[in-house]
Design a protein around this motif. Structure first.
Motif, PDB file in Angstrom:
ATOM      1  N   ARG A  52       3.141  33.134  49.897  1.00 13.86           N
ATOM      2  CA  ARG A  52       2.648  33.990  48.897  1.00 13.86           C
ATOM      3  C   ARG A  52       1.339  33.328  48.389  1.00 13.86           C
ATOM      4  NH1 ARG A  52       1.546  38.825  48.155  1.00 13.86           N
ATOM      5  NH2 ARG A  52      -0.632  37.931  47.984  1.00 13.86           N
ATOM      6  N   ARG A  63      -4.377  34.056  40.706  1.00 11.43           N
ATOM      7  CA  ARG A  63      -5.650  34.891  40.667  1.00 11.43           C
ATOM      8  C   ARG A  63      -7.080  34.439  40.361  1.00 11.43           C
ATOM      9  NH1 ARG A  63      -1.229  37.388  38.514  1.00 11.43           N
ATOM     10  NH2 ARG A  63      -0.541  39.665  39.266  1.00 11.43           N
ATOM     11  N   ARG A  83       0.571  35.696  42.679  1.00 13.92           N
ATOM     12  CA  ARG A  83       0.806  34.727  41.605  1.00 13.92           C
ATOM     13  C   ARG A  83      -0.297  33.951  41.333  1.00 13.92           C
ATOM     14  NH1 ARG A  83       4.512  35.954  39.128  1.00 13.92           N
ATOM     15  NH2 ARG A  83       5.104  33.808  38.493  1.00 13.92           N
ATOM     16  N   ASP A 128      -2.678  34.120  48.471  1.00 19.81           N
ATOM     17  CA  ASP A 128      -3.419  34.469  47.187  1.00 19.81           C
ATOM     18  C   ASP A 128      -4.703  33.500  47.181  1.00 19.81           C
ATOM     19  OD1 ASP A 128      -1.354  36.063  46.155  1.00 19.81           O
ATOM     20  OD2 ASP A 128      -0.555  34.481  44.871  1.00 19.81           O
ATOM     21  N   GLY A 150       3.242  40.951  44.496  1.00 14.74           N
ATOM     22  CA  GLY A 150       1.982  40.855  43.829  1.00 14.74           C
ATOM     23  C   GLY A 150       1.582  39.287  43.713  1.00 14.74           C
TER      24      GLY A 150
END
Length: 331
Positions: free
Chosen positions: A302, A195, A193, A306, A191
């Motif tokens: 990641r 947002r 990290r 994001d 998911g």
């Protein structure tokens, strides 16, 4: 929501690195043997922007692991002052995606004139830099079309790690490198990290890490500026306490980059102090399941996905940040 070029390029990093590690193994072993037989008295890193941030990662890697001093080239020394340094017995590691930036090429010219052995980490192997260098470690990242570098930065870090593992030599890191692409793929499937709501209404923030975490904090701060237009600055968490920490009294947004390595206890303590003073902390770290020196690459994998998603949600084009182009020509 359409998939951007930046997202596609970042997502290709595991396959890029898998191919790179196989292709560069023999060259890295040869360079490792050379540096063991003729230990450099110092390493000078040459690069700008994202490449310069990779050089900070290299500083920690080679100083901690090999005990060799690593210095960052000051581009104006060559480009403006035309000074040739005494680099006899030194290695110049040159990092460039394009291999065509005039200021980088000029620095390489003067570094070689000063006696340095030049190793180029370059993506475009048809570039002038390839011809100038004494040894070349191709990044094998393929053409990078998005202005914001992603896969070329990750490929640079993996190339540095492979070179170090062969020079040390470090069998555990070599083994971990073989599994790195799979760890990066898992990070893609994890998911997010970071947002959009974490950065809602934010115009200024700081990114804090320690050691190798600070090295990638610099790249994270650059991407926040490039892709989102947020004024972000990177600090070592220890250095941040020496003055800038007064900013947190105004509920400053802090992006936390924590690693499970030698810095963990120090960094955690410092972040607790900063949070207690009123900072708004967002932790973008994640469990990586890999060698401690490779954790930063998995975290960056990641992060790139994001920040691209955040840009899209903010109505920004992550592929073409305003005012930027792929090859920047400076003196």
């Amino acid at each position: 929501m359409t998939t951007s070029i930046m997202a596609r390029e970042a997502a290709s990093s595991p396959s890029v690195i898998r191919a790179q590690l196989a292709s560069n193994r023999e060259t890295c072993e040869a360079l490792g043997e050379r540096f063991r037989q003729q230990p450099p008295r110092a390493i000078m890193m040459i690069g700008r922007g994202t490449s310069d941030h990779a050089g900070v990662f290299a500083k920690y890697l080679f100083e901690v692991g090999c005990g060799v001093p690593v210095i960052a080239a000051a581009p104006s020394v060559a480009g403006v002052f035309e000074a040739t340094l005494n680099l006899e017995g030194c290695v110049a590691v040159v990092i460039s995606q394009s291999g065509r930036s005039p200021d980088i090429l000029h620095q390489v010219k003067l570094a070689k004139a000063g006696g340095a052995y030049c190793v180029a980490l370059v993506n475009d192997t048809t570039s002038p830099l390839t011809e100038m260098a004494d040894a070349v470690l191709p990044l094998h990242a393929g053409k990078e079309k998005a202005v914001a570098a992603t896969k070329s930065y990750l490929a640079t870090l993996s190339a540095l790690c492979q070179l170090y593992a062969c020079w040390k030599p470090d069998a555990a890191l070599k083994e971990a490198l073989d599994g790195l692409p799979d760890c990066m793929q898992k990070a893609q499937e994890a998911g997010p990290r970071l947002r959009a709501e974490d950065l809602s209404g934010i115009a200024h923030c700081v990114v804090l890490g320690r050691g190798f975490g600070y090295a990638i904090a610099r790249e994270i701060a650059l991407k926040l500026k490039e892709v989102l237009g947020i004024h972000a600055e990177a600090f070592s968490s220890a250095e941040f306490l020496h003055g800038p920490v007064t900013l947190v009294e105004k509920k400053l947004c802090v992006i936390n980059v924590s690693l499970d390595d030698e810095t963990a206890s120090f960094h955690t303590s410092q972040l607790a102090d900063i949070a207690q003073r009123g900072a708004r902390v967002t932790d973008i770290s994640l469990s990586t399941g890999t060698h401690k020196r490779l954790q930063p690459l998995v975290i960056m994998q990641r992060f790139y996905l994001d920040i691209e998603q955040v840009a899209q949600e903010m109505g920004l084009d992550p592929d073409t940040p305003p005012g930027l182009k792929k090859v920047t020509e400076t003196v």
